[in-house]
Write a protein that holds these residues in place. Sequence first.
Motif, PDB file in Angstrom:
ATOM      1  N   TRP A  59      -9.720   6.605 -11.600  1.00  0.00           N
ATOM      2  CA  TRP A  59      -8.440   6.865 -12.261  1.00  0.00           C
ATOM      3  C   TRP A  59      -8.353   8.334 -12.640  1.00  0.00           C
ATOM      4  O   TRP A  59      -7.776   8.709 -13.653  1.00  0.00           O
ATOM      5  N   PHE A  60      -8.890   9.178 -11.783  1.00  0.00           N
ATOM      6  CA  PHE A  60      -8.995  10.605 -12.079  1.00  0.00           C
ATOM      7  C   PHE A  60      -7.617  11.269 -12.098  1.00  0.00           C
ATOM      8  O   PHE A  60      -6.793  11.056 -11.200  1.00  0.00           O
ATOM      9  N   ALA A  61      -7.362  12.061 -13.154  1.00  0.00           N
ATOM     10  CA  ALA A  61      -6.143  12.864 -13.297  1.00  0.00           C
ATOM     11  C   ALA A  61      -4.879  12.020 -13.418  1.00  0.00           C
ATOM     12  O   ALA A  61      -3.776  12.531 -13.231  1.00  0.00           O
ATOM     13  N   ARG A  62      -5.025  10.738 -13.756  1.00  0.00           N
ATOM     14  CA  ARG A  62      -3.852   9.880 -13.929  1.00  0.00           C
ATOM     15  C   ARG A  62      -3.592   9.701 -15.419  1.00  0.00           C
ATOM     16  O   ARG A  62      -4.522   9.600 -16.224  1.00  0.00           O
ATOM     17  N   ASP A  63      -2.292   9.659 -15.799  1.00  0.00           N
ATOM     18  CA  ASP A  63      -1.962   9.477 -17.211  1.00  0.00           C
ATOM     19  C   ASP A  63      -1.360   8.111 -17.508  1.00  0.00           C
ATOM     20  O   ASP A  63      -0.994   7.814 -18.644  1.00  0.00           O
ATOM     21  N   GLU A  64      -1.232   7.236 -16.479  1.00  0.00           N
ATOM     22  CA  GLU A  64      -0.688   5.906 -16.721  1.00  0.00           C
ATOM     23  C   GLU A  64      -1.705   5.040 -17.483  1.00  0.00           C
ATOM     24  O   GLU A  64      -2.887   5.044 -17.169  1.00  0.00           O
ATOM     25  N   PRO A  65      -1.241   4.308 -18.489  1.00  0.00           N
ATOM     26  CA  PRO A  65      -2.158   3.429 -19.230  1.00  0.00           C
ATOM     27  C   PRO A  65      -2.516   2.190 -18.420  1.00  0.00           C
ATOM     28  O   PRO A  65      -1.700   1.662 -17.664  1.00  0.00           O
ATOM     29  N   ILE A  66      -3.746   1.736 -18.579  1.00  0.00           N
ATOM     30  CA  ILE A  66      -4.242   0.534 -17.913  1.00  0.00           C
ATOM     31  C   ILE A  66      -4.348  -0.573 -18.960  1.00  0.00           C
ATOM     32  O   ILE A  66      -4.876  -0.338 -20.056  1.00  0.00           O
ATOM     33  N   PRO A  67      -3.866  -1.795 -18.655  1.00  0.00           N
ATOM     34  CA  PRO A  67      -3.965  -2.888 -19.631  1.00  0.00           C
ATOM     35  C   PRO A  67      -5.404  -3.088 -20.090  1.00  0.00           C
ATOM     36  O   PRO A  67      -6.344  -3.050 -19.294  1.00  0.00           O
ATOM     37  N   SER A  68      -5.569  -3.286 -21.389  1.00  0.00           N
ATOM     38  CA  SER A  68      -6.915  -3.452 -21.932  1.00  0.00           C
ATOM     39  C   SER A  68      -7.618  -4.656 -21.318  1.00  0.00           C
ATOM     40  O   SER A  68      -8.835  -4.636 -21.120  1.00  0.00           O
ATOM     41  N   SER A  69      -6.851  -5.698 -20.997  1.00  0.00           N
ATOM     42  CA  SER A  69      -7.461  -6.885 -20.391  1.00  0.00           C
ATOM     43  C   SER A  69      -8.081  -6.554 -19.034  1.00  0.00           C
ATOM     44  O   SER A  69      -9.121  -7.114 -18.663  1.00  0.00           O
TER      45      SER A  69
ATOM     46  N   LEU B 246      -9.442   7.845 -25.382  1.00  0.00           N
ATOM     47  CA  LEU B 246      -8.332   6.998 -24.936  1.00  0.00           C
ATOM     48  C   LEU B 246      -7.252   6.974 -26.014  1.00  0.00           C
ATOM     49  O   LEU B 246      -7.531   7.172 -27.198  1.00  0.00           O
ATOM     50  N   GLN B 247      -6.024   6.717 -25.584  1.00  0.00           N
ATOM     51  CA  GLN B 247      -4.926   6.493 -26.523  1.00  0.00           C
ATOM     52  C   GLN B 247      -4.229   5.197 -26.132  1.00  0.00           C
ATOM     53  O   GLN B 247      -4.070   4.893 -24.945  1.00  0.00           O
ATOM     54  N   SER B 248      -3.832   4.417 -27.131  1.00  0.00           N
ATOM     55  CA  SER B 248      -3.262   3.097 -26.858  1.00  0.00           C
ATOM     56  C   SER B 248      -1.745   3.153 -26.793  1.00  0.00           C
ATOM     57  O   SER B 248      -1.108   4.006 -27.413  1.00  0.00           O
ATOM     58  N   GLU B 249      -1.187   2.233 -26.010  1.00  0.00           N
ATOM     59  CA  GLU B 249       0.258   2.036 -25.929  1.00  0.00           C
ATOM     60  C   GLU B 249       0.518   0.541 -25.968  1.00  0.00           C
ATOM     61  O   GLU B 249      -0.131  -0.215 -25.240  1.00  0.00           O
ATOM     62  N   LYS B 250       1.456   0.118 -26.798  1.00  0.00           N
ATOM     63  CA  LYS B 250       1.776  -1.307 -26.899  1.00  0.00           C
ATOM     64  C   LYS B 250       3.131  -1.588 -26.263  1.00  0.00           C
ATOM     65  O   LYS B 250       4.065  -0.820 -26.411  1.00  0.00           O
ATOM     66  N   SER B 251       3.190  -2.695 -25.532  1.00  0.00           N
ATOM     67  CA  SER B 251       4.448  -3.178 -24.970  1.00  0.00           C
ATOM     68  C   SER B 251       4.481  -4.676 -25.202  1.00  0.00           C
ATOM     69  O   SER B 251       3.799  -5.437 -24.496  1.00  0.00           O
ATOM     70  N   GLY B 252       5.229  -5.099 -26.213  1.00  0.00           N
ATOM     71  CA  GLY B 252       5.195  -6.504 -26.592  1.00  0.00           C
ATOM     72  C   GLY B 252       3.807  -6.849 -27.127  1.00  0.00           C
ATOM     73  O   GLY B 252       3.286  -6.196 -28.025  1.00  0.00           O
ATOM     74  N   ARG B 253       3.199  -7.871 -26.545  1.00  0.00           N
ATOM     75  CA  ARG B 253       1.863  -8.285 -26.984  1.00  0.00           C
ATOM     76  C   ARG B 253       0.768  -7.607 -26.175  1.00  0.00           C
ATOM     77  O   ARG B 253      -0.406  -7.819 -26.442  1.00  0.00           O
ATOM     78  N   ARG B 254       1.170  -6.827 -25.176  1.00  0.00           N
ATOM     79  CA  ARG B 254       0.172  -6.204 -24.308  1.00  0.00           C
ATOM     80  C   ARG B 254      -0.178  -4.813 -24.798  1.00  0.00           C
ATOM     81  O   ARG B 254       0.697  -4.009 -25.120  1.00  0.00           O
ATOM     82  N   THR B 255      -1.465  -4.528 -24.851  1.00  0.00           N
ATOM     83  CA  THR B 255      -1.956  -3.189 -25.205  1.00  0.00           C
ATOM     84  C   THR B 255      -2.590  -2.576 -23.974  1.00  0.00           C
ATOM     85  O   THR B 255      -3.368  -3.226 -23.258  1.00  0.00           O
TER      86      THR B 255
ATOM     87  N   THR C 103      -4.895  -5.605  -9.968  1.00  0.00           N
ATOM     88  CA  THR C 103      -3.682  -6.153  -9.348  1.00  0.00           C
ATOM     89  C   THR C 103      -3.016  -7.260 -10.159  1.00  0.00           C
ATOM     90  O   THR C 103      -1.789  -7.208 -10.385  1.00  0.00           O
ATOM     91  N   PRO C 104      -3.720  -8.301 -10.633  1.00  0.00           N
ATOM     92  CA  PRO C 104      -3.031  -9.359 -11.391  1.00  0.00           C
ATOM     93  C   PRO C 104      -2.420  -8.860 -12.704  1.00  0.00           C
ATOM     94  O   PRO C 104      -1.474  -9.464 -13.215  1.00  0.00           O
ATOM     95  N   HIS C 105      -2.947  -7.764 -13.239  1.00  0.00           N
ATOM     96  CA  HIS C 105      -2.454  -7.217 -14.504  1.00  0.00           C
ATOM     97  C   HIS C 105      -1.255  -6.293 -14.288  1.00  0.00           C
ATOM     98  O   HIS C 105      -0.343  -6.263 -15.094  1.00  0.00           O
ATOM     99  N   ASP C 106      -1.293  -5.528 -13.179  1.00  0.00           N
ATOM    100  CA  ASP C 106      -0.183  -4.624 -12.857  1.00  0.00           C
ATOM    101  C   ASP C 106      -0.345  -4.189 -11.395  1.00  0.00           C
ATOM    102  O   ASP C 106      -1.110  -3.273 -11.086  1.00  0.00           O
ATOM    103  N   GLY C 107       0.369  -4.865 -10.511  1.00  0.00           N
ATOM    104  CA  GLY C 107       0.239  -4.611  -9.083  1.00  0.00           C
ATOM    105  C   GLY C 107       0.634  -3.204  -8.684  1.00  0.00           C
ATOM    106  O   GLY C 107       0.039  -2.620  -7.768  1.00  0.00           O
ATOM    107  N   GLU C 108       1.642  -2.648  -9.363  1.00  0.00           N
ATOM    108  CA  GLU C 108       2.069  -1.293  -9.023  1.00  0.00           C
ATOM    109  C   GLU C 108       0.992  -0.276  -9.385  1.00  0.00           C
ATOM    110  O   GLU C 108       0.696   0.644  -8.614  1.00  0.00           O
TER     111      GLU C 108
END
Length: 310
Positions: A29-39, A68-77, A285-290
Amino acid sequence: MTTATPLLPRFQQDPRSQQLLTVLLGDYWFARDEPIPSSALVELLSVFDVTPRGGRAAIQRLAQRGFLQSEKSGRRTAYAVTPKSRRQLDAHVRSLFPPRTPEPWDGTWTLVAYSLPDDARETRRALRERLRIHGFGNLYDALWMRPGEQTTALREISDELGAIDPDQVTVFTGAQIPRSMSARAVWSAFDLDDVAGAYRAFIARWGALADRIPDSPAELLSGEEALRTRTSIMTDWRALRRADPHLPAELLGVDFPMHEAREVCAKVYDHLGPPAESVFRRILTPHDGELAQRVSHHTFAASDSLLGDA
């Protein structure tokens, strides 16, 4: 090939798990700023026998440390690598992939000399520690040296230590070391016997696996074993490169074992890249396919282009 799986130590919980996660994110995940689901991160760590509780604790501690920095979207962190940590990872990754042909050295040194009073023992200890961390060698008790121009490193040391009386520390840039100084003195200043021994131990541990790697990319270790093995060799390599003062080739000689160790690491690490990346992608993939489509991996062979695009 027939999977002659090396017997590798499993990663331990907590501090080792935190290090493990930084290795995985720095590679895939080098040089990427997109958050990855904690699960997804917890599931990724489970490949290394880290329990879900241990995985969540490692993530939270890395967040507390500012990696790391966290981001919440609904119940997902989800968690992203912070901008400051990405810059640190960039510098660190550059040190992990030394080029086969090193850059030439102009023969100059940066020297740091200091004279501190007896009651400044703690300042002296801290200064010595920071100088060593930043790649300086201890030529004499109060004289430290590092090849080349080291303004950036000295500025970082100053920031880390705070104000030191300028009358107590003197810096010489563009210095020339007398030719009469023996190579042995330079080796001793940088503890190169220990560094060379560590590289030889790395070769002894990983050389047999490198020799068994076939030419055909179809013959690979299984996916999760490829990820574990590739991460283990990079963890070992990281420790070596952290201890290495990264001296110019002119000071090391062609027989210095770093060169052979690099080839061993490159063969194993590059060869196992595709199946290891596929495991990371499969888990995400099951957490976020994109997001999963953005997973990539480093290789020694392509390190220059990877870093250039970062």
